[in-house]
Enzyme design. Sequence first.
Site, mmCIF file in Angstrom:
data_model
loop_
_atom_site.group_PDB
_atom_site.id
_atom_site.type_symbol
_atom_site.label_atom_id
_atom_site.label_comp_id
_atom_site.label_asym_id
_atom_site.label_seq_id
_atom_site.Cartn_x
_atom_site.Cartn_y
_atom_site.Cartn_z
ATOM 1 N N CYS A 62 0.813 -1.213 0.000
ATOM 2 C CA CYS A 62 0.000 0.000 0.000
ATOM 3 C C CYS A 62 0.852 1.271 0.000
ATOM 4 O O CYS A 62 2.073 1.219 0.126
ATOM 5 C CB CYS A 62 -0.907 0.001 1.225
ATOM 6 S SG CYS A 62 0.015 0.190 2.779
ATOM 7 N N ALA A 65 3.059 1.822 3.019
ATOM 8 C CA ALA A 65 4.290 1.021 2.945
ATOM 9 C C ALA A 65 5.330 1.726 2.080
ATOM 10 O O ALA A 65 6.514 1.776 2.428
ATOM 11 C CB ALA A 65 3.987 -0.364 2.375
ATOM 12 N N ARG A 96 11.366 -4.482 6.559
ATOM 13 C CA ARG A 96 12.208 -4.250 5.378
ATOM 14 C C ARG A 96 13.630 -4.189 5.894
ATOM 15 O O ARG A 96 13.949 -3.415 6.783
ATOM 16 C CB ARG A 96 11.821 -2.943 4.709
ATOM 17 C CG ARG A 96 12.575 -2.680 3.402
ATOM 18 C CD ARG A 96 11.804 -1.633 2.671
ATOM 19 N NE ARG A 96 12.395 -1.103 1.468
ATOM 20 C CZ ARG A 96 13.093 0.010 1.426
ATOM 21 N NH1 ARG A 96 13.390 0.663 2.534
ATOM 22 N NH2 ARG A 96 13.511 0.478 0.279
ATOM 23 N N HIS A 196 5.663 6.496 -2.572
ATOM 24 C CA HIS A 196 6.979 7.049 -2.929
ATOM 25 C C HIS A 196 6.820 8.518 -3.310
ATOM 26 O O HIS A 196 7.588 9.374 -2.897
ATOM 27 C CB HIS A 196 7.579 6.343 -4.147
ATOM 28 C CG HIS A 196 7.738 4.863 -3.993
ATOM 29 N ND1 HIS A 196 7.591 4.003 -5.054
ATOM 30 C CD2 HIS A 196 8.044 4.097 -2.923
ATOM 31 C CE1 HIS A 196 7.805 2.769 -4.646
ATOM 32 N NE2 HIS A 196 8.069 2.789 -3.353
HETATM 33 FE FE1 CFM Z 1 12.882 0.546 -5.594
HETATM 34 FE FE2 CFM Z 1 12.330 -1.820 -5.699
HETATM 35 FE FE3 CFM Z 1 10.919 -0.085 -4.201
HETATM 36 FE FE4 CFM Z 1 13.482 -0.762 -3.544
HETATM 37 FE FE5 CFM Z 1 12.529 -2.719 -1.831
HETATM 38 FE FE6 CFM Z 1 11.420 -3.742 -4.010
HETATM 39 FE FE7 CFM Z 1 9.974 -2.051 -2.553
HETATM 40 MO MO1 CFM Z 1 10.576 -4.399 -1.666
HETATM 41 S S1 CFM Z 1 14.268 -1.125 -5.447
HETATM 42 S S2 CFM Z 1 12.449 1.097 -3.544
HETATM 43 S S3 CFM Z 1 14.392 -1.565 -1.761
HETATM 44 S S4 CFM Z 1 11.026 -0.285 -6.289
HETATM 45 S S5 CFM Z 1 12.624 -4.651 -2.522
HETATM 46 S S6 CFM Z 1 12.025 -3.840 -6.201
HETATM 47 S S7 CFM Z 1 9.383 -3.771 -3.495
HETATM 48 S S8 CFM Z 1 10.825 -2.346 -0.694
HETATM 49 S S9 CFM Z 1 9.061 -0.154 -3.020
HETATM 50 C C1 HCA Z 2 6.813 -3.289 1.039
HETATM 51 C C2 HCA Z 2 8.186 -3.708 1.511
HETATM 52 C C3 HCA Z 2 8.736 -4.900 0.804
HETATM 53 C C4 HCA Z 2 7.968 -6.173 1.117
HETATM 54 C C5 HCA Z 2 8.779 -7.383 0.823
HETATM 55 C C6 HCA Z 2 8.119 -8.704 0.610
HETATM 56 C C7 HCA Z 2 10.214 -5.048 1.232
HETATM 57 O O1 HCA Z 2 6.554 -3.290 -0.163
HETATM 58 O O2 HCA Z 2 6.020 -2.928 1.867
HETATM 59 O O3 HCA Z 2 6.985 -8.788 0.156
HETATM 60 O O4 HCA Z 2 8.804 -9.686 0.879
HETATM 61 O O5 HCA Z 2 11.058 -5.071 0.374
HETATM 62 O O6 HCA Z 2 10.458 -5.150 2.422
HETATM 63 O O7 HCA Z 2 8.681 -4.679 -0.589
#
Ligand code: CFM
Ligand code: HCA
Length: 545
Positions: A62, A65, A96, A196
């Site tokens: 969401c 998150a 995370r 984001h």
């Molecule tokens: Fe960029 Fe990602 Fe994301 Fe990320 Fe992550 Fe991710 Fe995420 Mo999980 S590089 S910031 S550090 S888009 S692993 S592939 S999904 S938290 S929002």
């Molecule tokens: C998020 C964080 C997450 C979840 C990871 C997962 C992460 O999107 O809220 O589903 O294992 O990297 O910690 O993407």
Amino acid sequence: NNSALTIDPQEVREELLRKYPAKVARKRAKQIVVNKVGDNEEVPEILANSRTIPGILTMRGCAYAGCKGVVLGPTRDILQITHGPIGCAFYSWLTRRNQTRPRTPESANFMTYTMSTDMQEDNIIFGGEKKLRQAVQEAIDTFHPKAIGIFSTCPVGLIGDDVHAVARDMEEKNPGTNIFAFSCEGYKGVSQSAGHHIANNKIFTDVIGQLDTPPTDKPFRFSILGEYNIGGDAFEIERITEKCGLTAHATFSGNSEYDEFASAHTVDLNVVMCHRSINYMAEMMEKKYGIPWFKINFIGAEATAKSLRKIAAYFEDEALKQRVEEVIAEEMVEVEKVRQEVTTRCEGKLAMLFVGGSRAHHYQELFREIGMKTVSAGYEFAHRDDYEGRKVIPNIVMDADTRNIEELNVQPDDARYRPRREKAALKRFEGEEDLLFGNYAGMMPEMPDGTLAIDDLNHHETEILLEKYKPDVFCAGIKEKYVVQKTGIPMKQLHSYDYSGPYAGFRGAINFYREIDRLVHSKILSLAKAPWQRNPELAGSYVKP
Ligand code: CFM
Ligand code: HCA
């Protein structure tokens, strides 16, 4: 497993869509694309950043998150208060796996705490602002933080608490603490992606530019945007850039501190690692402060070398360029040794990657380095540019989520930043587009024809993909992990790295090669038997509807 390569992707696509009602199938059809790359890197259009159909078991998260967990989460000295019922604070508490290293033992680090207003029914009925004020005051009296971020969860927007007014009031009452709030209710937007955007905008308006003195006068100062120090990735990147003689000023936001953000407008260059989560910030800093930016990628040894060369080329310094070459040569010795050994065993094996908004693309690089093929990949919440590439379709940069420059009315601050702006403009004028704008390729132009790009993959489709292709490794997150392993197929978490890492940079590449080698050769999961495989009467008692 080369039999999988003879599979007709079009047939698999039809199979993925077969069970859906007509309307659902029509929508999913636009999100499941058989790749084909044209001469000019053009690829088929894919539907992305669109609402998940209710009832489908999505991999997505969401907006809260994306804002609190992802962008602000890794910052250690912005005290973070979740305004809402306790669950959201609890489940975003260090799940995370971003790491941090306070500069000194005295430096503030609030990351080990989870702070929340713990809203109850009476707050939902009568409003939660009073409780939020109390929480902010208590936090200030106890921790004396430089900055506080307040994060809204779903009920806050529904009952209409004005978190921004609370932030303003409390800042007035407590001069010296920068207090800002995020309207990042979980339901804002269709995924983490909206979070984001909300995080970037607030950090830009309320933090960047607050501190004019950079902590160092070392040369070649630049910031790394979109690197969150999962499994210590940023530590490895810092090790390498320091060895090259570069000065990484701020990382947004892995291993970061408030002051680094506040003075981030003083650097000469921004490089962007995860474009999806932070392109907003790069664009706004360029517009206001004239800081040029380009994409780099420290996932993969070759990609790391290329990125270092690109940064050195930007600074136009011969000694720096030479040092970078020395570092690459030195680091590549061990990388090559391990890579070649692992390739002998992994060559030709198949991978699938379904992760977030950048890793499903970046990690294909690491697999390629050990001869493995990606047969299908997709993002949870990326936008069309992350799939199709910006070079080919520049206009889609401005999709509904990306109009922040207009939204915030960002204007160039020319008085102080004219020289930097002019230098960057000159580079462009001299035809260095490739340096400043190159590497905008999305995931699809870099994937072979006939591979499947799938946006917002779901549980049902995962099962079919596994059955059809039987990949040697499936990469995704914690919600997918056990479903995949139960089919006997090895699963690698590319979010948390299964609590391992780092995987970035040169040493990270070595870690990854070795782990994937062990994983794809482990038979343990395929040998395990589920209770209903041993005792068929258990399977018999389950009647399919
Ligand atoms: Fe960029 Fe990602 Fe994301 Fe990320 Fe992550 Fe991710 Fe995420 Mo999980 S590089 S910031 S550090 S888009 S692993 S592939 S999904 S938290 S929002
Ligand atoms: C998020 C964080 C997450 C979840 C990871 C997962 C992460 O999107 O809220 O589903 O294992 O990297 O910690 O993407």
